[in-house]
Write a protein that holds these residues in place. Structure first.
Motif, PDB file in Angstrom:
ATOM      1  N   ARG A  65     -24.884   3.195 -42.114  1.00  0.00           N
ATOM      2  CA  ARG A  65     -25.687   3.593 -43.284  1.00  0.00           C
ATOM      3  C   ARG A  65     -27.137   3.193 -43.034  1.00  0.00           C
ATOM      4  NH1 ARG A  65     -28.844   5.160 -46.286  1.00  0.00           N
ATOM      5  NH2 ARG A  65     -28.880   5.102 -48.565  1.00  0.00           N
ATOM      6  N   GLY A  66     -28.014   4.197 -43.038  1.00  0.00           N
ATOM      7  CA  GLY A  66     -29.417   3.902 -42.759  1.00  0.00           C
ATOM      8  C   GLY A  66     -30.295   5.105 -42.958  1.00  0.00           C
ATOM      9  N   ALA A  86     -29.714   1.798 -38.677  1.00  0.00           N
ATOM     10  CA  ALA A  86     -28.594   1.740 -39.618  1.00  0.00           C
ATOM     11  C   ALA A  86     -27.828   0.440 -39.458  1.00  0.00           C
ATOM     12  CB  ALA A  86     -27.650   2.928 -39.394  1.00  0.00           C
ATOM     13  N   ASP A  87     -27.256  -0.015 -40.572  1.00  0.00           N
ATOM     14  CA  ASP A  87     -26.287  -1.104 -40.529  1.00  0.00           C
ATOM     15  C   ASP A  87     -24.921  -0.523 -40.209  1.00  0.00           C
ATOM     16  OD1 ASP A  87     -27.765  -3.550 -41.262  1.00  0.00           O
ATOM     17  OD2 ASP A  87     -28.163  -2.481 -43.126  1.00  0.00           O
ATOM     18  N   ILE A 116     -27.152  -0.777 -49.382  1.00  0.00           N
ATOM     19  CA  ILE A 116     -26.226  -1.518 -48.523  1.00  0.00           C
ATOM     20  C   ILE A 116     -25.237  -2.369 -49.342  1.00  0.00           C
ATOM     21  CG2 ILE A 116     -26.041  -3.310 -46.752  1.00  0.00           C
ATOM     22  CD1 ILE A 116     -26.857  -0.548 -45.702  1.00  0.00           C
ATOM     23  N   LYS A 138     -26.060  -3.405 -35.696  1.00  0.00           N
ATOM     24  CA  LYS A 138     -27.049  -2.400 -36.081  1.00  0.00           C
ATOM     25  C   LYS A 138     -27.144  -1.298 -35.026  1.00  0.00           C
ATOM     26  CE  LYS A 138     -30.205  -4.884 -39.138  1.00  0.00           C
ATOM     27  NZ  LYS A 138     -29.956  -3.980 -40.277  1.00  0.00           N
ATOM     28  N   GLU A 222     -32.525   9.401 -45.674  1.00  0.00           N
ATOM     29  CA  GLU A 222     -31.291   8.635 -45.844  1.00  0.00           C
ATOM     30  C   GLU A 222     -30.098   9.388 -45.249  1.00  0.00           C
ATOM     31  OE1 GLU A 222     -31.321   5.641 -47.348  1.00  0.00           O
ATOM     32  OE2 GLU A 222     -33.356   5.694 -48.134  1.00  0.00           O
TER      33      GLU A 222
END
Length: 231
Positions: A65-66, A86-87, A116, A138, A222
């Protein structure tokens, strides 16, 4: 003093009685949770990504997600991709339990609209058996522009290069910006990796560049996607 024979006879009788008691007494059974090695998803039609290389095995299924980053020379023209950050959440346990369920395949489409902490909460409602979806690293592009996956919590790292790309399905979520889902990818080891050889980006949501930069020198869009790692 009892003889050896009488002691053995007594032991045999006791064992027989115990076996009858055990047979007559219901024994609570634990529910067996069957886990499997999930099959790499496909877009459902058209050309597909190259197959996993021979001898490699699935190591992790993760959710990223990033943002996807773009730049425009002079703030005009068509945006050019310059990387992503992104994480990475480990969701392997869910993939092993229900790899074709909507609760699994729909995760990126839901996560693209969440922060997050919100993603963490969402994942923990879906992970099986008390598992938690922790951030294990990451995804970013290093100073040389190499797509890097640093899974430091697992002691793994993949410095990658693009070897395959196909459009996301027409049904893929367009993301918060409404620009559409980034393509599905296969990336191989570019050298300098540790414990990982390939990664697939699948089930993408959002992240596509806007039509123009609208006077901005850079744009971040996003996105969320699953990353399946092999080694």
């Amino acid at each position: 003093m009892p003889s050896i024979t009488s002691l053995l006879s007594y032991a045999a009788i006791t064992l027989l009685a115990s076996s009858h008691l055990s047979a007559a007494t219901p024994v609570p059974m634990c529910k067996l949770v069957v886990r499997e090695t999930p099959a790499l998803p496909t877009t459902g039609s058209g050309t597909q990504l190259p197959a996993v290389s021979a001898g490699l095995h699935l190591k992790f299924v993760t959710l990223g997600r990033g943002v996807q980053n773009y730049t425009c020379a002079g703030g005009s023209g068509t945006p050019t991709a310059v990387g992503a950050i992104a994480d990475i959440f480990d969701i392997t346990a869910l993939a092993q339990l229900s790899p074709t369920s909507a609760a699994f395949t729909g995760l990126p489409a839901a996560a693209a609209y969440l922060t997050i902490p919100g993603v963490q909460q969402l994942l923990n409602t879906r992970m099986p058996g008390g598992n938690t979806a922790t951030i294990i690293g990451k995804h970013f592009f290093n100073s040389a522009g190499v797509p890097t996956f640093d899974l430091s919590a697992r002691g793994k790292k993949l410095l990658s290069k693009l070897v395959g790309k196909v459009p996301a399905p027409a049904t893929a979520d367009v993301g918060p910006a409404g620009t559409g889902a980034v393509p599905w990818l296969k990336l191989d080891d570019a050298g300098g990796s540790a414990g990982l050889k390939e990664v697939y980006r699948v089930y993408t949501a959002g992240g596509n560049a806007p039509a123009s930069c609208s006077g901005q020198a850079a744009v971040s869009v996003e996105y969320a996607a699953m990353y399946w790692f092999y080694g």
